[in-house]
Design a protein around this motif. Structure first.
Motif, mmCIF file in Angstrom:
data_model
loop_
_atom_site.group_PDB
_atom_site.id
_atom_site.type_symbol
_atom_site.label_atom_id
_atom_site.label_comp_id
_atom_site.label_asym_id
_atom_site.label_seq_id
_atom_site.Cartn_x
_atom_site.Cartn_y
_atom_site.Cartn_z
ATOM 1 N N ARG A 401 -5.297 11.985 9.777
ATOM 2 C CA ARG A 401 -5.451 10.990 8.613
ATOM 3 C C ARG A 401 -4.356 10.320 8.314
ATOM 4 N NH1 ARG A 401 -10.759 10.582 7.866
ATOM 5 N NH2 ARG A 401 -10.580 10.683 5.421
ATOM 6 N N SER A 402 -3.921 9.581 9.299
ATOM 7 C CA SER A 402 -2.445 8.854 9.059
ATOM 8 C C SER A 402 -2.765 7.615 7.939
ATOM 9 C CB SER A 402 -1.853 8.364 10.362
ATOM 10 O OG SER A 402 -2.794 7.319 10.998
ATOM 11 N N ALA A 403 -1.482 7.215 7.538
ATOM 12 C CA ALA A 403 -1.555 6.237 6.487
ATOM 13 C C ALA A 403 -0.942 4.993 7.091
ATOM 14 C CB ALA A 403 -0.775 6.551 5.211
ATOM 15 N N GLY A 404 -1.238 3.849 6.715
ATOM 16 C CA GLY A 404 -0.976 2.393 7.023
ATOM 17 C C GLY A 404 0.700 2.346 7.101
ATOM 18 N N ASP A 405 1.213 2.953 5.705
ATOM 19 C CA ASP A 405 2.315 2.804 5.469
ATOM 20 C C ASP A 405 2.877 4.292 5.555
ATOM 21 O OD1 ASP A 405 4.871 2.946 4.175
ATOM 22 O OD2 ASP A 405 4.330 2.360 2.059
ATOM 23 N N GLU A 406 4.045 4.449 6.500
ATOM 24 C CA GLU A 406 4.532 5.786 6.813
ATOM 25 C C GLU A 406 5.040 6.584 5.586
ATOM 26 O OE1 GLU A 406 6.008 6.039 10.547
ATOM 27 O OE2 GLU A 406 4.292 5.800 11.728
ATOM 28 N N ASP A 407 5.434 5.704 4.644
ATOM 29 C CA ASP A 407 6.395 6.376 3.743
ATOM 30 C C ASP A 407 5.363 7.184 2.841
ATOM 31 O OD1 ASP A 407 8.635 6.766 2.059
ATOM 32 O OD2 ASP A 407 8.056 5.352 0.684
ATOM 33 N N VAL A 408 4.223 7.128 2.808
ATOM 34 C CA VAL A 408 3.146 7.872 1.948
ATOM 35 C C VAL A 408 2.231 8.554 2.824
ATOM 36 C CG1 VAL A 408 3.745 6.187 0.069
ATOM 37 C CG2 VAL A 408 1.710 5.956 1.583
ATOM 38 N N PHE A 415 -0.611 4.005 -3.932
ATOM 39 C CA PHE A 415 -0.559 4.531 -5.287
ATOM 40 C C PHE A 415 0.095 6.155 -5.307
ATOM 41 C CE2 PHE A 415 -4.507 2.101 -5.123
ATOM 42 C CZ PHE A 415 -3.844 0.887 -5.642
ATOM 43 N N CYS A 416 0.968 6.429 -4.282
ATOM 44 C CA CYS A 416 1.667 7.682 -4.495
ATOM 45 C C CYS A 416 2.463 8.002 -5.640
ATOM 46 C CB CYS A 416 2.668 7.556 -3.409
ATOM 47 S SG CYS A 416 3.556 9.188 -3.331
ATOM 48 N N ALA A 417 1.895 8.705 -6.553
ATOM 49 C CA ALA A 417 2.633 9.255 -7.562
ATOM 50 C C ALA A 417 4.012 9.372 -7.575
ATOM 51 C CB ALA A 417 1.891 10.588 -8.508
ATOM 52 N N MET A 418 4.494 10.130 -6.818
ATOM 53 C CA MET A 418 6.056 10.396 -6.488
ATOM 54 C C MET A 418 6.688 9.099 -6.377
ATOM 55 S SD MET A 418 6.238 14.324 -5.388
ATOM 56 C CE MET A 418 5.572 14.231 -3.600
ATOM 57 N N LYS A 419 6.139 8.341 -5.605
ATOM 58 C CA LYS A 419 6.933 7.075 -5.219
ATOM 59 C C LYS A 419 7.074 6.129 -6.460
ATOM 60 C CE LYS A 419 6.929 3.564 -1.704
ATOM 61 N NZ LYS A 419 6.800 3.005 -0.258
ATOM 62 N N ILE A 420 5.815 5.856 -7.191
ATOM 63 C CA ILE A 420 5.783 4.894 -8.011
ATOM 64 C C ILE A 420 6.406 5.238 -9.184
ATOM 65 C CG2 ILE A 420 3.522 3.961 -7.188
ATOM 66 C CD1 ILE A 420 2.174 5.028 -9.356
ATOM 67 N N VAL A 421 6.544 6.598 -9.515
ATOM 68 C CA VAL A 421 7.566 6.838 -10.752
ATOM 69 C C VAL A 421 8.943 6.990 -10.376
ATOM 70 C CG1 VAL A 421 5.981 8.227 -12.042
ATOM 71 C CG2 VAL A 421 7.419 9.441 -10.253
ATOM 72 N N GLU A 422 9.410 6.716 -9.282
ATOM 73 C CA GLU A 422 10.728 6.742 -8.968
ATOM 74 C C GLU A 422 11.536 5.454 -9.554
ATOM 75 O OE1 GLU A 422 11.204 8.762 -4.472
ATOM 76 O OE2 GLU A 422 11.803 6.587 -4.604
ATOM 77 N N GLN B 71 -7.073 3.660 0.017
ATOM 78 C CA GLN B 71 -6.784 2.318 0.493
ATOM 79 C C GLN B 71 -6.841 2.545 2.166
ATOM 80 O OE1 GLN B 71 -3.072 1.805 -1.637
ATOM 81 N NE2 GLN B 71 -3.534 0.057 -2.267
ATOM 82 N N ASP B 72 -6.358 3.439 2.576
ATOM 83 C CA ASP B 72 -6.271 3.774 4.051
ATOM 84 C C ASP B 72 -7.740 4.009 4.506
ATOM 85 O OD1 ASP B 72 -3.676 3.481 5.251
ATOM 86 O OD2 ASP B 72 -2.977 4.845 3.695
ATOM 87 N N TYR B 73 -8.617 4.715 4.031
ATOM 88 C CA TYR B 73 -9.818 5.131 4.201
ATOM 89 C C TYR B 73 -10.947 4.428 3.204
ATOM 90 C CZ TYR B 73 -7.418 7.730 7.981
ATOM 91 O OH TYR B 73 -6.558 8.079 8.878
ATOM 92 N N LEU B 334 -1.427 15.823 3.026
ATOM 93 C CA LEU B 334 -1.052 15.490 4.437
ATOM 94 C C LEU B 334 -1.723 14.075 4.166
ATOM 95 C CD1 LEU B 334 -1.267 18.870 6.129
ATOM 96 C CD2 LEU B 334 0.796 17.424 5.813
ATOM 97 N N GLY B 335 -3.131 13.941 3.450
ATOM 98 C CA GLY B 335 -3.839 12.680 3.704
ATOM 99 C C GLY B 335 -5.227 12.985 3.216
#
Lengths: 449, 449
Positions: A401-408, A415-422, B71-73, B334-335
């Motif tokens: 279930r990979s993501a287009g952006d490998e950071d999330v 919309f990764c919570a941990m990322k956006i609050v940084e 967004q990815d799926y 994970l996804g």
């Protein structure tokens, strides 16, 4: 001399040192626990365990994987594949419960491939043989049984389940009690049939001194079996079960007096609200002997998912003080487990044990969770996979279930919570310069009683 | 009028009757619980739920399945397949958490296919839209957000997660606290960014009366969200989490005063030994409002197996009094979950809830286990499969590992313990004439406070 006898004399063994290194504790802590009978180190003097384990109070909760052929699936190669899988998945011990194929030959092959403690239930080999030769387990003689116990001890079995507490007294209590599922232990069932068929007392009880002599000679750790364990929630913590446990407590005392290491087996099927009481009862009645629980599973209604029902029960039991979890696989109650079932079972039991270790404050347990969470916060995916209890599974799920952006990940994507609050609360790097106050509960092993 | 307002006036609704029939209790019991705010029946007046559910004290533990595109799926068909699977697996409620694709259109399709209560997190739709249009969640206006809340209420959403307790006060406590994983709630993260970016108080808090007005008009049940829930064991039960819970308790009181149904969401990642205390705290601080827990998961180290880590935590939480379990799937951390993950997640959460229901003595729970164990003792395999929590899985496992003798299973084959003791301890038929004393703990729902 057994590990117990050596510990009492203050002799530090290689096994104690090895175990202490694995637990990150002082070897003296292990020695003291073994001397007091609160820790066992199953390690047959005739074997050469490269990875002994210490099991008991204050230590990491250990996990056992049952393997072994049945009459329907007597293939030794499949059992050897299960052994490999169980070890890869992190089992601390393995029991060979074979009742099909050439039982003795399968055990020898498993023994040869097993670096961790190996356990057996000797009455299986004895019963299978006598049923094949004479038609009924009732025709077993005490000598048949002791001959198997002795041969398995000579061949390096580290711990043996012996249902010494299935006595006339406990069976009478069982009959008076009335149960929904009577006897669900195979060893217990063989013995009940033998005792009632022969109108005789259990030879594992009448000749317990002979067992102690064999166990002492080879340093076989007794795993005093609960032949009358409940096989349904309705039968849990009944008079038959508790009667047997009282007798096992007396037998622990006799084992210790003889210099023999002993642990005690426990249920089985137990409602959630009875689990902590069961552990307390065992610890009291058996004077702190290590407690080896078979599950427990917390509902009867989930065949196909008993790795989960037992993970729930095992976590609660271990938090309450159980020391050693026998895994249960998804095939329980339905059929002999497959290799994949073995893997699922070991991982589920390890999750239960680790969750309990965090709760109990076992040394180093919480640190693993903190490292994982730091990697999660940093979105260091390689590190998260590496730290996962099953890196192969974690990596596969992320890849699937990979993501287009490998950071999330693909659940929250951008919309990764941990990322956006940084942006507003600071990055992990900033946090590192002003570290959060982590819990200080990186505890010492439990104090001696 | 809302279910709560009707209950207070003693008006028995169809939803109360339906729920009572499902719980095998008196409808008056449901009415009394709703009137006291200890039970909620999420059922929007604009919808036509064919299977409403009552959630709260004394009732069967309920299970929610989160679905929704990312967004990815962004595929709506996959989400509809998840809806079907969640319902087949026995989910009591479904939340659409879509943040990808046409969020509003997906919600309408899910609403149309969902006979059980449907929940949402309205800030997702609002944030996704504003980020697409204006680039940042900080550009969201309070009116944007309230417009989404109102439109979703009009379109029949039964319960809404609203993170009203993410306030300047609780965020300040979070900043003072220092955390390993800061904010892991998406809704919470959007709000923290908005508040810090705009240097303003959370509009869901300042305009809480507007929320109450909308919720009352459409009978939307508030699910007061825990935007500051711990995302790692290390952050559990910290000052930020408890501060938010105190505020949510105050908001429960205001909701009740306005005739609006409210429940409270809980963690998250919680060590085993803190779970019971978390439930007690919520019940006290929130005056007995139904508690909807997100897991909790009991270790951070098992990505790929968080259906198991959450089943352990959920069972313990539900035994301690949590009323509603949000499932966690094997893909968590994970996804985005697959259809199969949804099934695994629902079943694992149902196992946890049922195990707790047995322990709590919820009406009828233990009876299911007794029927299964009776079928097991009788070796009635068709019945065992039929009674299994997942009959398809149970049947498949048995078939995959079939036994030569259909009377037993392939683990013990002819050495089946229950079968061999029958000769000496009597058959199930004999037992039936002298029935074992089954536990009498078929309990009443909890008493009103």
């Amino acid at each position: 001399m057994t590990q117990l006898e050596k510990a009492r004399r203050g002799v530090m063994t290689e096994e104690m040192r090895f175990a202490a290194a694995a637990e990150c504790c002082e070897a003296q802590t292990i020695l003291d626990g073994v001397a007091a009978g609160r820790i066992v180190i199953p390690s047959n003097v005739n074997g050469e365990l490269t990875e002994p384990r210490a099991i008991g109070a204050g230590l990491k909760t250990k996990v056992n994987a049952n393997i072994g052929a049945s009459q329907d699936y007597p293939d030794v190669d499949e059992e050897l594949a299960k052994l490999t899988t169980a070890l890869e998945a992190g089992a601390d011990a393995v029991m060979d419960l074979s009742t099909g194929g050439d039982v003795a030959a399968i055990r020898r092959e498993i023994r040869a491939g097993c670096p961790v403690p190996l356990g057996t239930v000797p009455i299986y080999e004895a019963a299978v043989r006598v049923i094949a030769e004479r038609g009924s387990v009732v025709d077993l003689t005490a000598d048949d049984l002791f001959s198997v116990i002795e041969s398995q001890a000579r061949e390096g079995v580290d711990f043996m389940t012996l249902h010494c507490g299935v006595t006339r007294e406990s069976v009478a209590r069982l009959q008076k009690q009335g149960r929904l599922t009577d006897v669900v232990s195979r060893g217990g069932a063989f013995l009940v049939c033998w005792m009632l068929g022969n109108e005789s007392e259990n030879p594992l009880y009448t000749r317990y001194d002979d067992i102690l002599e064999i166990a002492r000679e080879h340093d076989v750790t007794l795993s005093l079996g609960d032949g009358l364990r409940p096989g349904s929630l309705a039968d849990a913590t009944d008079r038959a079960q508790v009667q047997e446990l009282i007798i096992l407590g007396e037998l622990v005392k006799r084992a210790r007096a003889a210099g023999v290491q002993a642990m005690v087996e426990g249920p089985g099927h137990v409602p959630l609200d009875q689990i902590a009481a069961n552990v307390m009862l065992q610890k009291r009645l058996c004077e702190g002997a290590p407690f080896y629980v078979l599950g427990p599973i917390v509902t009867d209604v989930a065949p196909g998912y008993d790795h989960i029902t037992s993970a729930i029960g095992g976590a609660l039991a271990a938090m309450a003080g159980a020391d050693f979890l026998c895994y249960v696989t998804p095939s329980e109650h339905l059929g002999l487990p497959t290799v994949e079932d073995v893997r699922e079972g070991v991982i589920a039991a390890r999750i239960a044990g680790h969750a309990a270790d965090v709760a109990k404050g076992v040394r180093g347990a919480m640190d693993w969770d903190c490292r994982m969470s730091s990697a999660r916060k940093a979105r260091d995916w390689a590190k998260q996979v590496e730290l996962a209890i099953d890196p192969v599974r974690a990596g596969a799920v992320r890849e699937k279930r990979s993501a287009g952006d490998e950071d999330v990940c693909s659940m929250c994507s951008s919309f990764c919570a941990m990322k956006i609050v940084e942006e507003y609360l600071g990055s992990p790097a900033q946090a590192a310069s002003a570290p959060p106050s982590l819990p200080t509960k990186v505890a010492q092993p439990k104090q001696a009683e």
